[in-house]
Design a protein around this motif. Structure first.
Motif, PDB file in Angstrom:
ATOM      1  N   VAL A 203      -1.152  -2.303  -6.415  1.00  0.00           N
ATOM      2  CA  VAL A 203      -0.047  -2.229  -5.234  1.00  0.00           C
ATOM      3  C   VAL A 203      -0.824  -1.839  -3.900  1.00  0.00           C
TER       4      VAL A 203
ATOM      5  N   TRP B 208       0.119  -1.349   0.031  1.00  0.00           N
ATOM      6  CA  TRP B 208       1.130  -1.321   1.145  1.00  0.00           C
ATOM      7  C   TRP B 208       0.386  -1.207   2.426  1.00  0.00           C
TER       8      TRP B 208
ATOM      9  N   GLU C 180       3.520   1.809  -7.625  1.00  0.00           N
ATOM     10  CA  GLU C 180       4.269   2.284  -6.458  1.00  0.00           C
ATOM     11  C   GLU C 180       4.250   3.992  -6.315  1.00  0.00           C
TER      12      GLU C 180
ATOM     13  N   GLY D  19       4.732  -1.802   5.654  1.00  0.00           N
ATOM     14  CA  GLY D  19       4.771  -3.234   4.940  1.00  0.00           C
ATOM     15  C   GLY D  19       4.657  -3.103   3.490  1.00  0.00           C
ATOM     16  N   ARG D  20       5.630  -3.380   2.833  1.00  0.00           N
ATOM     17  CA  ARG D  20       5.501  -3.171   1.152  1.00  0.00           C
ATOM     18  C   ARG D  20       5.473  -4.454   0.722  1.00  0.00           C
ATOM     19  N   THR D  21       5.725  -5.807   1.262  1.00  0.00           N
ATOM     20  CA  THR D  21       5.862  -6.800   0.694  1.00  0.00           C
ATOM     21  C   THR D  21       4.625  -7.868   1.144  1.00  0.00           C
ATOM     22  N   ASP D  22       4.428  -9.028   0.497  1.00  0.00           N
ATOM     23  CA  ASP D  22       3.434  -9.982   0.869  1.00  0.00           C
ATOM     24  C   ASP D  22       3.859 -10.253   2.398  1.00  0.00           C
ATOM     25  N   VAL D  23       5.193 -10.590   2.644  1.00  0.00           N
ATOM     26  CA  VAL D  23       5.677 -11.025   3.879  1.00  0.00           C
ATOM     27  C   VAL D  23       5.586 -10.398   4.908  1.00  0.00           C
ATOM     28  N   ASP D  24       5.672  -8.878   4.762  1.00  0.00           N
ATOM     29  CA  ASP D  24       5.573  -7.676   5.539  1.00  0.00           C
ATOM     30  C   ASP D  24       3.954  -7.601   5.848  1.00  0.00           C
ATOM     31  N   ARG D  25       3.305  -7.565   5.028  1.00  0.00           N
ATOM     32  CA  ARG D  25       1.820  -7.323   5.267  1.00  0.00           C
ATOM     33  C   ARG D  25       1.004  -8.674   5.821  1.00  0.00           C
TER      34      ARG D  25
END
Length: 539
Positions: free
Chosen positions: A272, A274, A347, A374-380
């Motif tokens: 994981v 983030w 997590e 940012g927790r998701t690939d899109v956010d990161r």
């Protein structure tokens, strides 16, 4: 043993005259432009040896080795002689398994992003691979995800270039620079003889390395006399008593030999990851947060900084539209940003680390409400765009100013200090920038006490004062026990900074090291030190 030399002499790749079709090979990202007579594009180690033999026969006195030319210190910029472009040496040549560990072997022209993609997909072009490599690949595909951790900003960098300058990047806070991940090297020396070096096989006796080429020649190589700083460092040759031979060539700026193959150790990918952008009202709050997070959040793999001036430039560019318009709006009172990347086995562990980050924000005088997690690939990916948009916005601003004066260019520092001196060096930067009345933007790897202070000249006089200020910083950072180049290498642009860092005697001892492997000064001429030192026996 003479057979490889015979093969090399039998087939030499073409040497092309440097004309308008190769002007890109005369510069790198430092915006320095040089000149050369010929250029070659070897695709194998035999080609490299053949080119060197041909150039020696022609009386060539300088060879500049290049990869993707993403460097910022002009190490790949030629000033005469011939260019050797290794970008066509781009094969992954094998995998190796040792217990539960995996190692990948690549040619120097392999691009970092291409290697990342191949490792993630576990797909390689395996033509010519040994049975051992194919067996390791089968095991690798059955194992969990693995990755190569070194992450310079430019993912278009080549592995050879990264080895040349001991590259690092944001995640060096957890994983260090490229050097400890290099397990083995193949190197062609200036005279065409070859070295096969594996970590742990050859070590110096005190300050003397004894290297035996595959052709049977023994080279006695003095290790430089200086003591390395206890700070993130890519300033000149690695030097320590009883050091491993591999470490001498990593970070040598293309001056000791041509690296033709690199074996890299891989690491298991975190389950994981983030990211969290933490914003503060004052720089004092941001620095207090950093000093708290570093020891209290071991899950942090990166701790990055962006000051108010950098964020203001980004806001201005965002307002013009384009790609940066997709970034979230940063409120005006969110003046300073520290980005923390967290990685862990699950997590729950990462969420606990995020809670400690929030506690550190409160202790520093901010609030968790001023964050962007940012927790998701899109956010990161959006966070990645934000981190890259800051320097790109600054470059766009300077390029706009250059339309009125082509002599103006950005000045970017690459200095680091030991733990305990972060507040001191930040005070130095702020005080002296104010004294000189210079506009600046600061960002970088604050977790390693390593900041890129960028002077943004408005006039040529600003540019001159900025250059003089960098010389002053080199003196004072060296006095703090720091490094004048932490990740970009020294190349040609920063070689004068090595004198306050190592002293004249230390720099002369580097020349003695080079002289033992390249007595004619053929490779990387002008990198690290003035070529006149190669004619001196004084150390």
């Amino acid at each position: 043993m003479a057979q490889p030399q015979a093969r090399a002499a039998a087939r030499a790749p073409e040497l092309f005259p440097v004309d308008d079709g190769y002007t890109g090979n005369l510069r790198d990202e430092s915006r320095t432009t040089g000149f050369a007579v010929t250029i070659s594009f070897p695709t194998s180690e035999d080609d490299v040896r053949a080119v060197l033999a041909q150039l020696r026969e022609q009386g060539c006195t300088a060879v500049t080795v290049q990869g993707a030319r993403t460097g910022l210190a002009a190490g790949a910029v030629p000033f005469g002689g011939s260019v050797m472009d290794l970008s066509r040496m781009k094969r992954v040549t094998g995998l190796r398994q040792e217990g539960e560990r995996f190692f990948v072997t690549v040619q120097p022209g392999v691009v970092l992003q291409d290697l990342r993609n191949a490792l993630r997909q576990k797909r390689f072009a395996t033509t010519g691979w040994s049975d051992e490599s194919l067996a390791a690949l089968a095991a690798f595909r059955e194992a969990g995800p693995w990755f190569f951790p070194t992450d310079p900003t430019e993912t278009s960098a080549t592995i050879g270039g990264m080895v040349a300058c001991n590259a690092s990047g944001a995640r060096s806070f957890r994983y260090g620079p490229v050097r400890p991940h290099v397990q083995a090297l193949r190197v062609v020396l200036a005279d065409g003889e070859t070295l096969a070096l594996s970590r742990g096989d050859v070590a110096a006796e005190g300050r003397v390395l004894t290297l035996v080429t595959e052709q049977g020649t023994t080279r006695t190589v003095p290790v430089p006399t200086y003591t390395m700083p206890h700070a993130k460092n890519a300033s000149g040759y690695h030097a320590a008593p009883d050091m491993d031979a591999v470490d001498l060539f990593v970070g040598s700026d293309g001056t000791l030999g041509v690296v033709t193959e690199v074996e890299l150790e891989l690491l298991p990918s975190p389950a994981v990851t983030w990211g969290v952008n933490c914003f503060f009202g004052t720089e004092a709050e941001a620095l207090a947060f950093v000093e708290d997070v570093r020891p209290s959040v071991p899950e942090a793999v990166a701790v990055e900084y962006f000051d108010a001036d950098a964020l203001d430039v980004l806001r201005a560019q965002r307002a013009t539209g384009g790609a940066f318009a997709t970034l979230p709006v940063i409120p005006e009172d969110w003046r300073f940003c520290v980005y923390v990347e967290l990685a862990g086995p699950g997590e729950e562990a990462v969420a606990d680390a995020l809670g400690r980050v929030a506690d550190a924000m409160v202790a520093a005088g901010s609030t968790p409400a001023r964050t962007w997690v940012g927790r998701t690939d899109v956010d990161r990916e959006c966070q990645r765009l934000f981190r890259h948009a800051v320097p790109e916005s600054v470059n766009m601003l300077v390029d706009e100013r250059r339309r009125t004066d082509r002599a103006i260019t950005k000045l970017g520092s690459d200095m680091s200090v030991p733990n305990g001196r972060l507040l001191d060096v930040m005070g130095l930067y702020r005080r002296t920038l104010a004294e000189e009345g210079l506009q600046s933007a600061v960002w970088g790897h604050i977790g390693d006490n390593h900041l890129h202070v960028n002077v943004l000249p408005r006039t040529i006089e600003d540019y001159r004062r900025g250059k003089a200020l960098f010389e002053r910083w080199a003196e004072e950072v060296s006095a703090m026990g720091g490094a004048v180049s932490a990740e970009h290498g020294v190349g040609k642009l920063k070689r004068a900074f090595l004198i306050p860092m190592y002293g004249q005697e230390g720099v002369a001892s580097m020349a003695a090291t080079k002289r033992a492997l390249d007595p004619d000064g053929l490779l990387g001429r002008g990198n690290l030190f003035d070529e006149a030192l190669l004619g001196s026996e004084e150390v």
